[in-house]
Structure formats: C-alpha cells, structure tokens
Design an enzyme around this catalytic site. Structure first.
Site, PDB file in Angstrom:
ATOM      1  N   ASP A  92      12.934   0.421   4.465  1.00 50.00           N
ATOM      2  CA  ASP A  92      11.758   0.996   4.945  1.00 50.00           C
ATOM      3  C   ASP A  92      10.354  -0.017   4.777  1.00 50.00           C
ATOM      4  O   ASP A  92       9.464   0.268   5.392  1.00 50.00           O
ATOM      5  CB  ASP A  92      11.281   2.190   4.393  1.00 50.00           C
ATOM      6  CG  ASP A  92      11.164   2.436   2.881  1.00 50.00           C
ATOM      7  OD1 ASP A  92      12.281   1.841   2.274  1.00 50.00           O
ATOM      8  OD2 ASP A  92      10.235   2.663   2.396  1.00 50.00           O
TER       9      ASP A  92
ATOM     10  N   ASP B  50       0.074  11.845  -3.375  1.00 54.67           N
ATOM     11  CA  ASP B  50      -1.267  12.373  -3.156  1.00 54.67           C
ATOM     12  C   ASP B  50      -1.739  11.798  -2.015  1.00 54.67           C
ATOM     13  O   ASP B  50      -3.077  12.130  -1.486  1.00 54.67           O
ATOM     14  CB  ASP B  50      -2.094  12.098  -4.453  1.00 54.67           C
ATOM     15  CG  ASP B  50      -2.332  10.460  -4.654  1.00 54.67           C
ATOM     16  OD1 ASP B  50      -1.845   9.628  -3.865  1.00 54.67           O
ATOM     17  OD2 ASP B  50      -2.840  10.289  -6.075  1.00 54.67           O
TER      18      ASP B  50
ATOM     19  N   ARG C 164       9.959  -0.296  11.346  1.00 55.47           N
ATOM     20  CA  ARG C 164      10.707  -1.108  10.270  1.00 55.47           C
ATOM     21  C   ARG C 164      12.152  -0.409  10.663  1.00 55.47           C
ATOM     22  O   ARG C 164      12.387   0.308  11.466  1.00 55.47           O
ATOM     23  CB  ARG C 164      10.389  -0.130   9.077  1.00 55.47           C
ATOM     24  CG  ARG C 164       8.846  -0.067   8.796  1.00 55.47           C
ATOM     25  CD  ARG C 164       8.373   1.441   8.187  1.00 55.47           C
ATOM     26  NE  ARG C 164       7.225   1.706   8.344  1.00 55.47           N
ATOM     27  CZ  ARG C 164       6.236   1.341   7.140  1.00 55.47           C
ATOM     28  NH1 ARG C 164       6.772   1.223   6.130  1.00 55.47           N
ATOM     29  NH2 ARG C 164       4.965   1.451   7.286  1.00 55.47           N
TER      30      ARG C 164
HETATM   31  P1  AMP Z   1       6.392   2.255  -0.745  1.00 59.91           P
HETATM   32  O1  AMP Z   1       7.093   2.113  -1.964  1.00 59.91           O
HETATM   33  O2  AMP Z   1       4.710   2.018  -0.849  1.00 59.91           O
HETATM   34  O3  AMP Z   1       6.988   1.679   0.431  1.00 59.91           O
HETATM   35  O4  AMP Z   1       6.406   3.593  -0.361  1.00 59.91           O
HETATM   36  C1  AMP Z   1       7.785   4.511  -0.078  1.00 59.91           C
HETATM   37  C2  AMP Z   1       7.338   5.685   0.525  1.00 59.91           C
HETATM   38  O5  AMP Z   1       6.766   6.714  -0.372  1.00 59.91           O
HETATM   39  C3  AMP Z   1       6.515   5.809   1.765  1.00 59.91           C
HETATM   40  O6  AMP Z   1       7.252   6.918   2.684  1.00 59.91           O
HETATM   41  C4  AMP Z   1       5.266   6.167   1.454  1.00 59.91           C
HETATM   42  O7  AMP Z   1       4.288   6.642   2.443  1.00 59.91           O
HETATM   43  C5  AMP Z   1       5.444   6.994   0.280  1.00 59.91           C
HETATM   44  N1  AMP Z   1       4.352   7.081  -0.656  1.00 59.91           N
HETATM   45  C6  AMP Z   1       4.099   5.957  -1.537  1.00 59.91           C
HETATM   46  N2  AMP Z   1       2.843   6.202  -2.220  1.00 59.91           N
HETATM   47  C7  AMP Z   1       2.484   7.428  -1.926  1.00 59.91           C
HETATM   48  C8  AMP Z   1       1.329   8.252  -2.263  1.00 59.91           C
HETATM   49  N3  AMP Z   1       0.522   8.019  -3.207  1.00 59.91           N
HETATM   50  N4  AMP Z   1       1.347   9.547  -1.520  1.00 59.91           N
HETATM   51  C9  AMP Z   1       2.249   9.725  -0.538  1.00 59.91           C
HETATM   52  N5  AMP Z   1       3.239   9.171  -0.025  1.00 59.91           N
HETATM   53  C10 AMP Z   1       3.183   7.899  -0.780  1.00 59.91           C
HETATM   54 MG    MG Z   2       6.727   1.148   2.144  1.00 58.28          MG
END
Ligand code: AMP
Ligand code: MG
Length: 480
Positions: A246, A119, A177
C-alpha cells in the site's frame, strides 16, 4: 481567492464511489505554514502567496472546483495480507490538468470511513520528515512524491507523547498504489479491476495500446519504474523502511515516507525502522522486496493479463535493476564510460567501506584525486584495512587509466553524482526540534540544501557534517 492557472479535473473522483468516498477535511485550528516549496507551487500553477493558500491547505476552506475524497485500497503489510486499508487520514483534493497531471492530497486531514482505529491526524514531526525526504530524493534525481508544504495548527495529538497536529500537502503523479489493484482482486471485483486499469491507461499512458496489450504495457511500465527507483535508492544509500504494497506507487515514485533513513556508516544490513524487528525492509532486502511486491501486483492483475505474460514481464525486473544500479554506481565512482570489470571494482570498494566502517557518502568524495592523492583515503582507513585499501587504489588507478578524460573529468563526475548534503537523521531531528519550538527556518534551510545536494554553499558546512555521537541514540519508528 487564490487562483490556479490550470483547472481541477477530478478524474479519479469521476470513477465513482466504488473507488473512493466523498469526505470533507477536518479543519486545522490556527494554521501556520512550517514549510512551503515555491518550486512545487509553480509546477502546480498556483497564483498567489503561500498565505493565500493557507485556509485551503489547512482544510478550513474547500478549494473551489475540487471534489475531496478518501481513496480505498488494501495491501500486504510486512508480508501479510492486511485486507482493506484506504486513506485513513488522507484526503485526495483532486487532480489537476497540469502536464503531467498531478494529484493534490492532504495527509492528516481528519477521520474518513477508512480510519479504522486511527485518529485521522498526522503530527508535525512526521510531516516534516516526509517533506524533507521528498525534497531530498528529488534533489538526488530520484522519482518521488513532492509536497507543497507543511501546515501546523493548535491541536494536540497523542502519540508516545503529546505532539502538534499538522497537515502535509502532498503532490504526486498518482496516489494509486499496488494495493489499489489488490483491493479489487481480493474482492473478486474484476469489473472494477478493468475500470481501474482503463483509467490508468487513459490518464498515465494515453499512447499505450488498448485491451490486454494495454494492461501488459501498464504492468511493464510499473516493473521498469519500480526497478529503476529501487536501484537508485541502493545507489544513494536510502532505505524506505515500510515497503508494504500500500506504500508502493503505481508510477514508481518514492511514496508514503515513514521511518525512512539514509545509511551513514556503510552497512548493507542497515534497518532504518526501529519497529522492523526481523529486518524485512533492511537496506539490502529492498531489491528483493520490490520484486515480491510486484509479484503481489501481478497476482492482482491476473484476471486482466495472461500469467505467462505477467511472468515474462516480471523477468525484466532484475536486469533493469542491475543495469540501473551499475549506471548510478559508475558515475558515483567518477567513471564516465562502462567497462566490463566495473562491477567487481564496485564490489571491492563497497567491501572496503564495510570492513573499514566508513561513511557511505563522505567516502566517495575521497576518491577525488586518486590514485595520486591516495593519502586522503588511506588516512580514513584503520590499520587492519590498509592493505586492502592499497589494493583497491591500485585497481581504481588502473581503471581510471582506461578513461578518456583527464583527472578533471573524474573530478567533475564525482562532484555531480555525490551529494555534499545528505538528509542524515540527526539533521532532520534538529530541524524538527527547532520547528516544535516555533523556529521554522531550520526546516527551510535544510530543505534548500538537500534539494540541491551537489552544490556546496559557503557558510553552510554544518549541513555537510557526519552525525555527532548523540545521533546514535535516535530511533525512528512507525509512529506518525
Ligand atoms: P502508513 O503506515 O502510514 O502507510 O498507513 C497504513 C494505513 O494506516 C493507511 O490506511 C493509513 O491511512 C492508516 N493510518 C495511519 N495512521 C493513521 C491515523 N492516525 N488515523 C487513521 N488512519 C491511519
Ligand atoms: Mg501508507
């Protein structure tokens, strides 16, 4: 209009649409500052009060001169190639010509072309957790992304329950990253790999050699910084929780905080992320995972650097990590000089902590005054560990006798390297619950304590307490 004393450079945006996509933030309605780091504002050269910057940080206005963009990257998540990820809810506002250059990024700024099923939102709870962790790691002397602050607004967001939408204003030396390089490697786009590496060299290592030597320099700098960062995590008892490629900064700053945790009872197999069923990112796995991630980066850089050179550079990871860890632990044990038997002494100490089930942080303070004041340590230890505790006290006493300074030097060293205030999960939870109820003072007070963790402040003893019984029920997961 509030001002910056240094201009936006937007150097990354200038690389073009292969690397990022122009996107505007989705405004956060009725924003309020939950937290504001005045020191960070100063480092950014912001001129004005927090309130002046609120509409810019809430995505309601676009900062004049900035070129907001979502960055593309890929990555390995929990050991598997995940393909394209990218800034799904983050927007790089741009980079500033500060020294060193700094990026400003809004996390939770809305949907982007990389949002996939998400979202585009971040919730107050996770923004506060990231804010507090970045203050705490910096306070401990560990490289970390920082945050100018956290903004909350009147927009419900659905997670396990309904939460408030918030934005974290993240500041970092880079938002590149390991996965930024992997992205182009797996797309066979060698030209983009070259462009990205050249960009990094010009921006982060302007004095590095050019060509292949420069690429090797870049990788070596990354290996060294990553080894030093992870060694420091191990010494302070920090677990990142989601060491996907990442989430690994190219410059070795602790980055993208999610379900992280500071270990409390000493347990090397500590898993901070409730969703990490296999313990891939358990505390004692972090050094190995750091190498695994660097191997993934090396693979991605293989079109730029000969494999033999990549392997040789990877070989420097372990000695750097071991050496850095030894330096941290020596100081945490109040030892000012290096001696050849320090490593076994440190292992003996950690084995005692584990067998006796002691708190990792409070226990180091009990080294103060040893061997004379041995009662304070012995009283912490259960009957079954008394003998091994006495053996340790003797060994530690012998080691102290080889130190040049008097007891005073040991005390000072212990005080300077063992925090009084640790960002325990329950403290973060109390600050979050207060903020969710509209009281932002606890976040501010806790942030002050953990960002100067070696200085005991009279009247603030409650932040130095070990976790109460209810804290064992707390679980943190990837939900954010
Ligand atoms: P993270 O686990 O926070 O490092 O996120 C991993 C991937 O999921 C990244 O590409 C983030 O941008 C994407 N992501 C995490 N939460 C959301 C969200 N609520 N809406 C869109 N993308 C998300
Ligand atoms: Mg991340």
């Amino acid at each position: 209009m509030p001002k910056l004393s240094v201009p936006w450079e937007n150097a990354f945006a200038a690389l073009g649409n292969t690397f990022s996509t122009p996107v505007m933030p989705e405004p956060l309605p009725n924003p309020r500052w939950v937290a504001w780091d005045a020191g960070c504002a100063q480092r950014l050269g912001l001129q004005g009060d927090a309130e002046d910057f609120l509409p810019l940080c809430a995505g309601q206005q676009i900062w004049p001169g900035s070129e907001p963009r979502a960055m593309v990257y890929s990555g390995h998540q929990f050991g598997h190639w995940a393909g394209q990820l990218g800034d799904g809810r983050g927007i790089l506002l741009g980079d500033l010509a500060t020294t060193p250059p700094l990026d400003i990024h809004l996390k939770g700024a809305g949907r982007t072309p990389y949002s996939r099923f998400g979202d585009g939102r971040a919730v107050l709870r996770s923004c506060i957790r990231e804010y507090l962790a970045s203050r705490a790691l910096a306070g401990l002397g560990i490289p970390s992304s920082q945050a100018l602050g956290v903004v909350v607004g009147d927009e419900p967001v659905q997670r396990e329950c309904t939460e408030s939408r918030a934005i974290l204003v993240r500041v970092a030396k880079t938002h590149l990253r390991f996965g930024s390089f992997e992205h182009f490697f797996y797309r066979n786009n060698t030209q983009a790999l070259h462009q990205l590496a050249d960009f990094c060299l010009a921006r982060y290592w302007p004095d590095a050699p050019k060509g292949v030597e420069g690429y090797r320099y870049l990788f070596e700098a990354c290996v060294t910084a990553t080894a030093q960062m992870i060694a420091a995590w191990q010494a302070v008892g920090f677990a990142h929780g989601v060491m996907n490629t990442d989430n690994m900064s190219l410059l070795g700053e602790t980055f993208d905080y999610g379900p992280y945790g500071f270990m409390e009872t000493y347990d090397p197999s500590f898993i901070c992320n409730h969703s990490d069923d296999t313990g891939r990112y358990a505390f004692d796995q972090q050094p190995g995972v750091g190498l695994w991630n660097l191997q993934a980066l090396a693979h991605a850089l293989s079109p730029l650097i000969p494999v033999s050179q990549l392997q040789e550079t990877l070989g420097r990871y372990q000695p750097t990590l071991v050496d850095t860890y030894a330096q941290w632990m020596r100081k945490k044990m109040g030892l000012t000089q290096a001696h050849e038997n320090d490593q076994p002494l440190c292992s003996q100490w950690l084995q005692l902590l584990q067998a006796a089930g002691l708190d990792y942080h409070l226990s180091f303070h009990a080294l103060a005054g040893l061997p004379q004041g041995q009662d304070s340590l012995l009283t912490l230890v259960p009957e079954a560990q008394k003998a091994s505790c006495e053996a340790f006290i003797r060994a530690y006493g012998d080691r102290l006798a080889a130190e040049p300074g008097a007891a005073q030097a040991q005390l000072q060293c212990l005080r300077e390297h063992n925090p009084v205030y640790v960002l325990r999960n329950y403290l973060a939870q109390e600050a979050i619950e207060a903020a969710q109820a509209g009281d932002f003072t606890v976040v501010a007070e806790l942030a002050e304590r953990v960002s100067a963790p070696f200085t005991a402040v009279p009247g603030q003893e409650k932040y130095a307490e070990p976790a109460p019984a209810w804290a064992s029920e707390l679980h943190v997961s990837c939900s954010s």
